[in-house]
Design a protein around this motif. Structure first.
Motif, PDB file in Angstrom:
ATOM      1  N   ALA A   1       0.817  -1.220   0.000  1.00 24.97           N
ATOM      2  CA  ALA A   1       0.000   0.000   0.000  1.00 24.97           C
ATOM      3  C   ALA A   1       0.850   1.269   0.000  1.00 24.97           C
ATOM      4  CB  ALA A   1      -0.965  -0.025   1.186  1.00 24.97           C
ATOM      5  N   PRO A   2       1.827   1.427   0.889  1.00 23.72           N
ATOM      6  CA  PRO A   2       2.653   2.641   0.805  1.00 23.72           C
ATOM      7  C   PRO A   2       3.545   2.667  -0.423  1.00 23.72           C
ATOM      8  CG  PRO A   2       3.530   1.156   2.473  1.00 23.72           C
ATOM      9  CD  PRO A   2       2.207   0.592   2.053  1.00 23.72           C
ATOM     10  N   ILE A   3       4.041   1.500  -0.827  1.00 31.50           N
ATOM     11  CA  ILE A   3       4.885   1.463  -2.022  1.00 31.50           C
ATOM     12  C   ILE A   3       4.127   1.977  -3.240  1.00 31.50           C
ATOM     13  CG2 ILE A   3       5.967  -0.154  -3.656  1.00 31.50           C
ATOM     14  CD1 ILE A   3       6.884  -1.795  -1.213  1.00 31.50           C
TER      15      ILE A   3
ATOM     16  N   GLY B   1       7.403   0.928   3.327  1.00 28.82           N
ATOM     17  CA  GLY B   1       7.068  -0.393   2.807  1.00 28.82           C
ATOM     18  C   GLY B   1       8.230  -1.365   2.892  1.00 28.82           C
ATOM     19  N   LEU B   2       9.454  -0.890   2.648  1.00 32.73           N
ATOM     20  CA  LEU B   2      10.628  -1.753   2.736  1.00 32.73           C
ATOM     21  C   LEU B   2      10.906  -2.166   4.179  1.00 32.73           C
ATOM     22  CD1 LEU B   2      13.038  -0.001   0.203  1.00 32.73           C
ATOM     23  CD2 LEU B   2      11.705  -2.083  -0.145  1.00 32.73           C
ATOM     24  N   PHE B   3      10.690  -1.239   5.117  1.00 31.04           N
ATOM     25  CA  PHE B   3      10.860  -1.593   6.532  1.00 31.04           C
ATOM     26  C   PHE B   3       9.877  -2.693   6.910  1.00 31.04           C
ATOM     27  CE2 PHE B   3      10.126  -1.455  11.022  1.00 31.04           C
ATOM     28  CZ  PHE B   3      11.343  -1.105  11.589  1.00 31.04           C
ATOM     29  N   TYR B   4       8.630  -2.541   6.494  1.00 31.12           N
ATOM     30  CA  TYR B   4       7.623  -3.557   6.820  1.00 31.12           C
ATOM     31  C   TYR B   4       7.922  -4.875   6.120  1.00 31.12           C
ATOM     32  CZ  TYR B   4       3.189  -5.227   8.560  1.00 31.12           C
ATOM     33  OH  TYR B   4       2.225  -5.934   9.252  1.00 31.12           O
TER      34      TYR B   4
ATOM     35  N   LYS C   1       4.053  -0.075  10.924  1.00 30.18           N
ATOM     36  CA  LYS C   1       2.758   0.548  10.641  1.00 30.18           C
ATOM     37  C   LYS C   1       2.782   2.037  10.949  1.00 30.18           C
ATOM     38  CE  LYS C   1      -0.355  -3.413  10.934  1.00 30.18           C
ATOM     39  NZ  LYS C   1      -1.559  -3.981  11.565  1.00 30.18           N
ATOM     40  N   ALA C   2       3.506   2.436  11.986  1.00 30.17           N
ATOM     41  CA  ALA C   2       3.625   3.863  12.293  1.00 30.17           C
ATOM     42  C   ALA C   2       4.322   4.597  11.148  1.00 30.17           C
ATOM     43  CB  ALA C   2       4.391   4.052  13.599  1.00 30.17           C
ATOM     44  N   LEU C   3       5.360   3.989  10.589  1.00 31.69           N
ATOM     45  CA  LEU C   3       6.045   4.595   9.449  1.00 31.69           C
ATOM     46  C   LEU C   3       5.116   4.690   8.235  1.00 31.69           C
ATOM     47  CD1 LEU C   3       9.515   2.800   9.686  1.00 31.69           C
ATOM     48  CD2 LEU C   3       9.046   5.209  10.158  1.00 31.69           C
ATOM     49  N   ILE C   4       4.310   3.662   8.025  1.00 31.51           N
ATOM     50  CA  ILE C   4       3.368   3.683   6.903  1.00 31.51           C
ATOM     51  C   ILE C   4       2.332   4.785   7.076  1.00 31.51           C
ATOM     52  CG2 ILE C   4       1.497   2.380   5.796  1.00 31.51           C
ATOM     53  CD1 ILE C   4       3.157  -0.158   6.316  1.00 31.51           C
ATOM     54  N   LEU C   5       1.791   4.914   8.265  1.00 27.45           N
ATOM     55  CA  LEU C   5       0.792   5.954   8.515  1.00 27.45           C
ATOM     56  C   LEU C   5       1.395   7.343   8.344  1.00 27.45           C
ATOM     57  CD1 LEU C   5      -1.107   4.498  11.618  1.00 27.45           C
ATOM     58  CD2 LEU C   5      -1.699   4.299   9.197  1.00 27.45           C
ATOM     59  N   ALA C   6       2.616   7.532   8.840  1.00 25.98           N
ATOM     60  CA  ALA C   6       3.276   8.832   8.703  1.00 25.98           C
ATOM     61  C   ALA C   6       3.559   9.158   7.242  1.00 25.98           C
ATOM     62  CB  ALA C   6       4.579   8.842   9.509  1.00 25.98           C
TER      63      ALA C   6
ATOM     64  N   SER D   1      -1.324  11.967   1.656  1.00 27.58           N
ATOM     65  CA  SER D   1      -1.887  11.439   0.413  1.00 27.58           C
ATOM     66  C   SER D   1      -3.410  11.620   0.390  1.00 27.58           C
ATOM     67  CB  SER D   1      -1.542   9.951   0.282  1.00 27.58           C
ATOM     68  OG  SER D   1      -2.281   9.351  -0.762  1.00 27.58           O
ATOM     69  N   PRO D   2      -3.977  11.860  -0.788  1.00 30.71           N
ATOM     70  CA  PRO D   2      -5.445  11.902  -0.874  1.00 30.71           C
ATOM     71  C   PRO D   2      -6.100  10.586  -0.469  1.00 30.71           C
ATOM     72  CG  PRO D   2      -4.434  12.834  -2.850  1.00 30.71           C
ATOM     73  CD  PRO D   2      -3.330  12.219  -2.064  1.00 30.71           C
ATOM     74  N   ALA D   3      -5.355   9.492  -0.572  1.00 29.67           N
ATOM     75  CA  ALA D   3      -5.888   8.179  -0.191  1.00 29.67           C
ATOM     76  C   ALA D   3      -5.727   7.896   1.294  1.00 29.67           C
ATOM     77  CB  ALA D   3      -5.199   7.091  -0.996  1.00 29.67           C
ATOM     78  N   MET D   4      -5.277   8.882   2.076  1.00 30.24           N
ATOM     79  CA  MET D   4      -4.997   8.675   3.491  1.00 30.24           C
ATOM     80  C   MET D   4      -6.152   8.041   4.264  1.00 30.24           C
ATOM     81  SD  MET D   4      -5.612  10.105   6.749  1.00 30.24           S
ATOM     82  CE  MET D   4      -5.814  11.875   6.635  1.00 30.24           C
ATOM     83  N   PRO D   5      -7.401   8.497   4.107  1.00 29.27           N
ATOM     84  CA  PRO D   5      -8.489   7.862   4.883  1.00 29.27           C
ATOM     85  C   PRO D   5      -8.617   6.361   4.612  1.00 29.27           C
ATOM     86  CG  PRO D   5      -9.221   9.943   3.944  1.00 29.27           C
ATOM     87  CD  PRO D   5      -7.901   9.647   3.324  1.00 29.27           C
TER      88      PRO D   5
END
Length: 334
Positions: free
Chosen positions: A149-151, A162-165, A229-234, A239-243
């Protein structure tokens, strides 16, 4: 394999090369007359990599295949799905990224919806699973969606997250496949069925390892799943897709926690001492060592999350500067 050869053959026919650096240059120079063919080949490659990564709707093979494999093979295969994710990151930043000419950003409209659907299908499948190994397969599918998703946003911060996860998921899912097999072998004839049966012969030890693994898989603090997950949320906050990303990524943690809690209760608490199948042989230390070792690595990447994040930041920055890679391979800038 057939689809991969068709896609690569089409790209070779258009560009005359299979060198990725050379192809990146030549795809960027293609004219409108080649747009349909090169975009079709690029999307066909996306199908191939998506099948390898086991994302929706091409995930159907993974739960049964991984649950049928031996524990060491399933644990090793936890990294194999990441090859598909790696291929997506590599090809769609280098060849079909922003500088891809008529095929620029061809995968971008597809990746994020696919990733979010993969999370949903994976976690729902985990909740509905009737066997522990199958549940781990669906949790692996969900984790693939979380890293993809973040990638899919293709910026430095999101790719780094994404790479960290990806590192976290590889280690924790490999350990959970090994642990699931340890638990199943100690339950006798019931094996990994999520039904009341004899308690494992090492309930305290295996229960503690399962609890640690569940915390990491669900993304609860303080382990690396929470950090990832914290890194992904940050990274996706602007992004417009944030929600959509935030709600599905956070909701995946709840569903994973429900699935793992149900499994833990059945395996360690809701036991039946009179179960006729309780004749398991105690596993030796060599079988337990790799499981505990992988869980220790999960703890280690939590402790050293800072250096690992610096590494993924550098990798993400390099991925988004394909010209540097092209010069390094072809020597044009020397």
């Amino acid at each position: 394999s057939a689809l991969f050869l068709i896609a690569v053959g089409a790209l070779y026919g258009v560009t005359g090369t299979l060198n990725m650096a050379d192809m990146a240059q030549k795809v960027a120079l293609l004219g409108p007359q080649d747009a349909a063919l090169v975009r079709s080949a690029a999307l066909l490659l996306l199908v191939v990599f998506a099948l390898k990564a086991a994302v929706v709707p091409l995930y159907f093979w993974l739960p049964s295949a991984y649950s049928a494999a031996s524990a060491p093979v399933a644990a090793l295969f936890a990294i194999m799905t990441k090859v598909g994710v790696y291929s997506i990151v590599r090809v769609y930043t280098l060849i079909f990224g922003a500088g891809g000419g008529v095929a620029a950003d061809v995968a971008t409209p597809w990746l994020l919806p696919i990733a979010l659907l993969t999370i949903v299908f994976g976690m729902v499948g985990a909740v509905g699973s009737r066997e522990l190994r199958t549940m781990q397969g669906y949790l692996l599918i969900g984790s693939i969606g979380i890293m993809l998703a973040p990638i899919a946003l293709f910026n430095a911060a999101s790719i780094s997250a994404g790479l960290f996860y990806l590192v976290h998921s590889t280690l924790i899912m490999a350990s959970m496949f090994l642990l699931s097999d340890l638990i199943a072998k100690q339950r006798g004839a019931r094996d990994d069925l999520l039904v009341s049966a004899a308690q494992p012969l090492q309930p305290a030890l295996l229960g503690a390892l399962f609890f640690l693994g569940a915390v990491a898989v669900a993304g609860l603090p303080p382990l690396s799943g929470f950090v990832g997950k914290a890194l992904i949320l940050a990274a996706t906050g602007a992004s417009p897709a944030m929600p959509w990303v935030w709600s599905i990524v956070l909701g995946s943690g709840l569903l994973a926690l429900l699935a793992l809690s149900r499994a833990g209760i059945v395996m360690f608490w809701d036991t039946n001492p009179d179960d006729a199948g309780s004749g398991a042989v105690l596993w030796r230390a060599p079988a337990l060592g790799p499981t505990a070792g992988l869980l220790l690595l999960v703890v280690a990447i939590t402790i050293f999350a800072g250096p690992l994040t610096e590494f993924t930041d550098a990798a993400a920055s390099q991925l988004l500067m394909p010209a540097e890679y092209v010069r390094a391979v072809l020597g044009g800038g020397e």
